[in-house]
Structure formats: C-alpha cells, structure tokens
Design an enzyme around this catalytic site. Sequence first.
Site, PDB file in Angstrom:
ATOM      1  N   LYS A   1       6.625   4.668  -0.403  1.00  0.00           N
ATOM      2  CA  LYS A   1       5.346   5.221  -0.894  1.00  0.00           C
ATOM      3  C   LYS A   1       5.495   6.710  -1.206  1.00  0.00           C
ATOM      4  O   LYS A   1       4.739   7.562  -0.736  1.00  0.00           O
ATOM      5  CB  LYS A   1       4.228   4.943   0.107  1.00  0.00           C
ATOM      6  N   PRO A  20       0.784  -7.385  -2.006  1.00  0.00           N
ATOM      7  CA  PRO A  20       0.934  -7.515  -0.558  1.00  0.00           C
ATOM      8  C   PRO A  20      -0.345  -8.092   0.055  1.00  0.00           C
ATOM      9  O   PRO A  20      -1.356  -8.249  -0.630  1.00  0.00           O
ATOM     10  CB  PRO A  20       1.136  -6.066  -0.109  1.00  0.00           C
ATOM     11  N   GLY A  21      -0.251  -8.391   1.350  1.00  0.00           N
ATOM     12  CA  GLY A  21      -1.433  -8.844   2.078  1.00  0.00           C
ATOM     13  C   GLY A  21      -1.526 -10.357   2.186  1.00  0.00           C
ATOM     14  O   GLY A  21      -2.499 -10.886   2.713  1.00  0.00           O
ATOM     15  N   GLN A  78      -2.398 -10.784   6.678  1.00  0.00           N
ATOM     16  CA  GLN A  78      -3.559  -9.937   6.345  1.00  0.00           C
ATOM     17  C   GLN A  78      -4.699 -10.728   5.692  1.00  0.00           C
ATOM     18  O   GLN A  78      -5.737 -10.160   5.348  1.00  0.00           O
ATOM     19  CB  GLN A  78      -3.131  -8.794   5.423  1.00  0.00           C
ATOM     20  N   GLY A  97       5.523 -10.688   4.749  1.00  0.00           N
ATOM     21  CA  GLY A  97       6.361 -10.208   5.846  1.00  0.00           C
ATOM     22  C   GLY A  97       6.183 -11.061   7.081  1.00  0.00           C
ATOM     23  O   GLY A  97       6.796 -12.122   7.235  1.00  0.00           O
TER      24      GLY A  97
HETATM   25  P1  BMP Z   1       2.803  -8.396   6.093  1.00  0.00           P
HETATM   26  O1  BMP Z   1       3.010  -9.556   5.108  1.00  0.00           O
HETATM   27  O2  BMP Z   1       3.528  -8.596   7.376  1.00  0.00           O
HETATM   28  O3  BMP Z   1       1.373  -8.025   6.254  1.00  0.00           O
HETATM   29  O4  BMP Z   1       3.564  -7.116   5.435  1.00  0.00           O
HETATM   30  C1  BMP Z   1       3.155  -6.513   4.259  1.00  0.00           C
HETATM   31  C2  BMP Z   1       4.127  -5.430   3.852  1.00  0.00           C
HETATM   32  O5  BMP Z   1       3.658  -4.835   2.637  1.00  0.00           O
HETATM   33  C3  BMP Z   1       4.275  -4.283   4.827  1.00  0.00           C
HETATM   34  O6  BMP Z   1       5.596  -3.757   4.683  1.00  0.00           O
HETATM   35  C4  BMP Z   1       3.266  -3.261   4.358  1.00  0.00           C
HETATM   36  O7  BMP Z   1       3.629  -1.943   4.726  1.00  0.00           O
HETATM   37  C5  BMP Z   1       3.343  -3.448   2.844  1.00  0.00           C
HETATM   38  N1  BMP Z   1       2.110  -3.122   2.112  1.00  0.00           N
HETATM   39  C6  BMP Z   1       0.896  -3.724   2.442  1.00  0.00           C
HETATM   40  O8  BMP Z   1       0.793  -4.537   3.357  1.00  0.00           O
HETATM   41  N2  BMP Z   1      -0.209  -3.382   1.709  1.00  0.00           N
HETATM   42  C7  BMP Z   1      -0.182  -2.504   0.682  1.00  0.00           C
HETATM   43  O9  BMP Z   1      -1.199  -2.278   0.066  1.00  0.00           O
HETATM   44  C8  BMP Z   1       1.039  -1.916   0.338  1.00  0.00           C
HETATM   45  C9  BMP Z   1       2.183  -2.249   1.060  1.00  0.00           C
HETATM   46  O10 BMP Z   1       3.342  -1.716   0.702  1.00  0.00           O
END
Ligand code: BMP
Length: 244
Positions: A83, A198-199, A203, A221
């Site tokens: 980032k 992501p998410g 999440q 993740g």
């Molecule tokens: P997870 O699927 O375990 O929630 O991980 C999501 C990954 O994406 C993490 O590395 C987090 O830092 C990154 N991330 C996110 O979750 N949301 C964003 O808006 C941007 C990200 O880089």
Amino acid sequence: MRFRDSLIASSQSHASRIVLALDVTGPTDTRLARAAALLSKLSGGVAGVKVNFHLLLPRGLEGIAEVARICSDNALPLIADIKLNDIESTNLDAVEQLFSKGVDAVIANPFAGFDDGLAKPIHRARELGKGVLLLVYMSHAGAKEGYSLKVEREPLYLEFARRVRDWDVDGAIVSSKSLETISQVRKIIGRERLIISPGVGTQGGDGAKAVKAGTDFAIVGRSIIDAAEPLKTLQDFNRSIPPP
Ligand code: BMP
C-alpha cells in the site's frame, strides 16, 4: 507482457480467479517455512499470490525468496501488498527493491498523487514489465470514512478509479462487498484494466457475486490458509467462482 496479461494468463492456465493472500500468522520464525509449504500445496490452483507485512516484516525481502521461487517455478505472479503511499524517492526505492527480488506487482495508494509521488514508480514498473495496482475502495467497515468522502459532491473512490485509467496502471483493488462500487469502477476503467477484490470469505464478501458485478480476481487469505483442509477449500472456491 504487462502484469495484467500475465495474471490473466496464469488464471487461465491454473483455472482459478483466486489471488492467494499468504498471510501466515503465529510464531514469526516459522512463518516463511509454513507459507512455503502451503504454497507448494496450493500453487496448482491459484491465479496469483499476494504477500503482506505478515511475511515481509519477519525477514524482509531476502526472507520471501523461497516464496518468490515457488511462484516463479509455477508461473504465478507475486504481488507485494505494501500500500505504497510516500514521496517519490521513497516509493521508487521500495519498488526497485521489490522488483529486483522477484515481486511482479505492488499495491499503491492513489492518495499519494502522481507528481513527485507515484509517477516514477509507475513508469519504472512499466519499463520492467511489472505491475501497479491502485487501492480504489477497501473492504473494511472504515473504508467509507475515507474512500467514500465526498469531494466536489462525488465520492473519492470515483476519482481514484479515474486515476487507474488515466495513470494507465494495471488495475484497481475494490472491495468484493461493494458490488455497486465494482460496477461503477468497471465503467470508468474499461475492460482492459483489472479489478481485484479482497474481502472474500472471512470478511463476508462473495466472490461469485463480485465477479458477476465486474471483478476479475478475488483475493482470499484466511478462509483458505487457516482451513482444516486448505487444498479442498481452495477447490471449493474455484468451483464457486468460475475461472475465466
Ligand atoms: P482475508 O481473505 O484473510 O480477509 O485477507 C485479505 C487480504 O487482503 C489481507 O492481506 C488484507 O490486508 C488485504 N486487503 C483487504 O483485506 N482489503 C482491502 O481493501 C485491501 C487489502 O489489500
């Protein structure tokens, strides 16, 4: 070949839209070995790999050499999720170091601006065939406090989406949980740039719905790496989010 094309090619050859977030936690001295073991198991079924501070902080770039090697052996693009958000000289040094150690793309914050901020790193990435992805709308609850701030009566993320297009970077990071935002961003950036979301999973985001709204790739993740059976869980994700 540009980064976005190599991610698409990898996605097609591995039949997956998943970018694996290799966010291994717990004892720092064994994180890299555990990440490498996980990646060896999962490398045949993901489109790309994303490393974050979980792996980059314990032993730095030299530390992720094994992860970079597994990615390179499997033609898997490796994204460093740092980032990036600083002045140009600092940004440039960071990307030079990352790119020289096998990282294929970085995530940067468009808030840093172009002049004297992200211009040279973006230019350098293009010169080297590497990629830059801009954060356009994040996936956590507080994202609306920043990315939805109204600037001249419109939310900031629309301006960030225009930066993806106008700075001609490889793509946008847009939350999988904001389906309307995904389709708005798609309209602005066109088909030739990527949306990576992501998410998904832990999440609360739904990868299949995000793809329907216009996302190209889902970042996943914890739902995979912390699962009792990571490979089976990855295969379930690959069934529920059809590959391109
Ligand atoms: P997870 O699927 O375990 O929630 O991980 C999501 C990954 O994406 C993490 O590395 C987090 O830092 C990154 N991330 C996110 O979750 N949301 C964003 O808006 C941007 C990200 O880089």
